[in-house]
Design an enzyme around this catalytic site. Structure first.
Site, PDB file in Angstrom:
ATOM      1  N   GLU A 176       8.575 -26.230  -5.027  1.00 44.89           N
ATOM      2  CA  GLU A 176       8.323 -25.215  -6.071  1.00 44.89           C
ATOM      3  C   GLU A 176       9.146 -25.626  -7.360  1.00 44.89           C
ATOM      4  O   GLU A 176      10.504 -25.738  -6.869  1.00 44.89           O
ATOM      5  CB  GLU A 176       8.452 -23.863  -5.509  1.00 44.89           C
ATOM      6  N   HIS A 192       0.765  -1.311   0.107  1.00 38.60           N
ATOM      7  CA  HIS A 192      -0.026  -0.117   0.116  1.00 38.60           C
ATOM      8  C   HIS A 192       0.987   1.131  -0.035  1.00 38.60           C
ATOM      9  O   HIS A 192       0.406   2.588   0.138  1.00 38.60           O
ATOM     10  CB  HIS A 192      -1.031  -0.126   1.370  1.00 38.60           C
ATOM     11  N   HIS A 228       4.559 -18.125   5.367  1.00 37.04           N
ATOM     12  CA  HIS A 228       4.922 -18.053   3.860  1.00 37.04           C
ATOM     13  C   HIS A 228       5.096 -16.377   3.586  1.00 37.04           C
ATOM     14  O   HIS A 228       4.212 -15.684   2.718  1.00 37.04           O
ATOM     15  CB  HIS A 228       4.140 -18.556   2.669  1.00 37.04           C
ATOM     16  N   ARG A 237      -0.177 -27.580  -1.954  1.00 41.34           N
ATOM     17  CA  ARG A 237       0.543 -27.163  -0.831  1.00 41.34           C
ATOM     18  C   ARG A 237       0.159 -25.566  -0.822  1.00 41.34           C
ATOM     19  O   ARG A 237       0.143 -25.051  -1.855  1.00 41.34           O
ATOM     20  CB  ARG A 237       2.157 -27.004  -1.348  1.00 41.34           C
ATOM     21  N   ASN A 276       8.645 -20.954   4.398  1.00 46.11           N
ATOM     22  CA  ASN A 276       8.883 -21.130   3.063  1.00 46.11           C
ATOM     23  C   ASN A 276      10.097 -20.046   2.790  1.00 46.11           C
ATOM     24  O   ASN A 276       9.844 -18.738   3.153  1.00 46.11           O
ATOM     25  CB  ASN A 276       7.714 -20.578   2.234  1.00 46.11           C
ATOM     26  N   GLU A 277      11.049 -20.641   2.332  1.00 47.76           N
ATOM     27  CA  GLU A 277      12.503 -19.795   1.791  1.00 47.76           C
ATOM     28  C   GLU A 277      12.830 -18.598   2.544  1.00 47.76           C
ATOM     29  O   GLU A 277      12.732 -17.687   2.456  1.00 47.76           O
ATOM     30  CB  GLU A 277      11.859 -19.246   0.548  1.00 47.76           C
ATOM     31  N   ASP A 314      -4.993  -6.934  -2.393  1.00 52.26           N
ATOM     32  CA  ASP A 314      -6.188  -6.795  -1.605  1.00 52.26           C
ATOM     33  C   ASP A 314      -7.203  -7.580  -2.148  1.00 52.26           C
ATOM     34  O   ASP A 314      -7.977  -8.241  -1.315  1.00 52.26           O
ATOM     35  CB  ASP A 314      -6.886  -5.433  -1.953  1.00 52.26           C
ATOM     36  N   TYR A 365      14.369 -22.999  -9.123  1.00 53.42           N
ATOM     37  CA  TYR A 365      13.836 -22.359 -10.516  1.00 53.42           C
ATOM     38  C   TYR A 365      15.007 -22.122 -11.604  1.00 53.42           C
ATOM     39  O   TYR A 365      14.627 -22.661 -12.647  1.00 53.42           O
ATOM     40  CB  TYR A 365      13.429 -21.269 -10.272  1.00 53.42           C
ATOM     41  N   ASN A 421      13.127 -25.589  -2.906  1.00 57.28           N
ATOM     42  CA  ASN A 421      12.265 -25.024  -4.092  1.00 57.28           C
ATOM     43  C   ASN A 421      13.488 -24.574  -5.101  1.00 57.28           C
ATOM     44  O   ASN A 421      14.521 -24.009  -4.679  1.00 57.28           O
ATOM     45  CB  ASN A 421      11.595 -23.643  -3.675  1.00 57.28           C
TER      46      ASN A 421
END
Length: 486
Positions: A394, A57, A139, A94, A183-184, A69, A328, A326
């Protein structure tokens, strides 16, 4: 019709390339999402503000000026999400629970019954559809009230976090048998506390990330022991966490670059994995030595990397039931030793990180398509930590706005082949998770990058979802449990 033709053409091309390879029966398949990225309902009922509500925001924090939002409106459309999961034929889903939706003020003295009811409904629908829920407790969406007290740099955060975890175990543990504490953490701490890139955007480079990581490791261990001591005997589940890592390949065949790449692996994956999965525990020795030496040279009276006591080392070590990861992409690493007065994570690491410009790209500047790096990463985990059970939580590809997403299909084809190569190498991989079920709010990139198997129209207030070509490809792969060799 065009998508169906694309799938048929790609299957024909892959079939010509080589023989069919089957996935082992021990490997399960799923997809993943995160609460802030899909739920919306940011102020629905009595939900409290979280750090991403506050961060998004503010002006000039999100690339396209957007926020979460509404996002995918899964707070109101989770039944459609379950329908999509059934369409894909996945074994598990998940997802994460929003701390401030369950505990509006961050503390466990006030529990939102509407928040509990939302996740109850989702979990019950998953089980009715024969889809196993994998729940991530944290997360990235810390309640803003707790960030006002210092967030992950406040040593009391371990108590607050474990209180939240206990509420989750109590509310959902009769049905949820697979838990992820975090997570991460590398991203949480480096980009949220060392840098300004992600919420809460503290930007205390070379100091904030290490304090964050120290408290986060203790929080993970405390929640693990709570589950292990109190809830596992009753609920019979399992608990771990998931770490993120690209594969880090030496840029040349020189001994210096080989050393640099190994050091970079320790500063990236090893930062959080060594304390939990190694025989000796604690941070990697190279991290402790380098940060301590650079801190002293910079005039600090002690290392910028906090120290664990022997009791804390023992308490954290072994707090896992599996190794979640995870992955990538892949980076190249070159030795780069410099001196600096200012504290800095990358100067502490002492390497140059880059990618080969000829590697195929994606919509994300950091995500190049390098399937062979996946195999190398899984083997590094196997060799470093005595071949633990590995669950890939992931793996995915970003593009801009494309239903006929042949590049995503090609990515999955290459990385699934690399996964099979690693399994044939002896890596004990038992789960693979595609990121993501659908297009969503991609953190500081807003809606400019899409990772979904399902397309979401963010210009339509109804947020309709449609399967992309990649969804049909993934569905076919799961139905046949096979893939054509590259």
């Amino acid at each position: 019709m065009a998508i169906t033709k694309t799938i048929s053409l790609l299957c024909l091309i892959f079939a010509v390339r080589g023989e069919v390879r089957r996935f082992p029966d021990t490997l399960s398949f799923g997809v993943a999402t995160a609460s802030y990225q899909i739920e919306g309902g940011w102020n629905a009922s009595d939900k409290g503000e979280n750090i991403w509500d506050r961060f998004s925001h503010q002006p000039n924090t999100i690339k396209d000026g957007s926020n979460g939002d509404v996002a995918c409106d899964s707070y109101n459309q989770h039944k459609r999400d379950v329908e999509m999961l059934k369409e894909l034929g996945v074994d598990f889903y998940r997802f994460s629970i929003s701390w401030s939706r369950i505990l509006p003020d961050g503390f466990s003295n006030k529990i939102s019954q509407d928040g509990i009811a939302y996740y109850d409904s989702l979990i019950n629908d998953l089980i009715a559809a024969n889809i196993t829920p994998f729940v991530t407790i944290y997360h990235w969406d810390l309640p803003q009230r707790l960030q006002d007290l210092g967030g992950w740099t406040n040593p009391l955060i371990a108590d607050y976090y474990t209180d939240f975890a206990e509420v989750a175990f109590e509310a959902f543990g009769d049905r949820v048998k697979n838990w992820l504490t975090f997570n991460e953490p590398w991203v949480v701490c480096l980009q949220g506390y060392g840098q300004h890139a992600k919420a809460p955007g503290v930007g205390m480079n070379g100091i904030g990330e290490y304090i964050c990581g120290h408290n986060l490791l203790k929080s993970h261990a405390k929640a693990y022991h709570l589950y292990d001591d109190v809830y596992r005997p009753i609920q019979m589940g399992r608990i771990g966490w998931t770490l993120s890592s690209n594969w880090l390949e030496p840029a040349t065949q020189s001994a210096a670059d080989a050393e640099a790449a190994d050091r970079a692996m320790q500063f990236n994956l090893g930062w959080f994995s060594h304390a939990v999965f190694s025989r000796e525990g604690d941070y990697p020795q190279v991290m402790r030595d380098r940060i301590a030496n650079k801190s002293l040279a910079q005039g600090y009276p002690r290392s910028r990397l906090p120290e664990f006591t022997p009791e804390e080392i023992a308490y954290i070590k072994g707090t896992f039931d599996f190794f979640g990861v995870n992955h990538y992409s892949t980076n190249l690493i070159k030795m780069l030793e410099t001196t600096s007065i200012a504290p800095d994570f990358f100067l502490d690491m002492g390497v140059l990180v880059f990618q080969n410009p000829t590697w195929p790209g994606s919509a994300s500047s950091w995500l190049k398509v390098v399937p062979w790096g996946f195999r190398k990463l899984l083997n590094w985990i196997k060799e470093s930590y005595n071949n633990p059970e590995i669950l890939v939580f992931e793996n995915g590809f970003s593009d801009r706005d494309n239903m006929d997403d042949v590049d995503r299909i090609s990515y999955y084809h290459g990385y699934l082949n690399s996964l099979l190569d690693a399994i044939e190498d002896g890596c004990n991989v038992t789960a693979y998770t595609a990121w993501s079920l659908m297009d969503n709010f991609e953190w500081d990139e807003g809606y400019t990058e899409r990772f979904g198997l399902y397309y979401v129209d963010f210009n339509d207030p109804r947020r309709p979802r449609k399967p992309k070509a990649s969804a049909l490809y993934y569905k076919s792969t799961l139905e046949t449990r096979s893939i054509e060799r590259d």
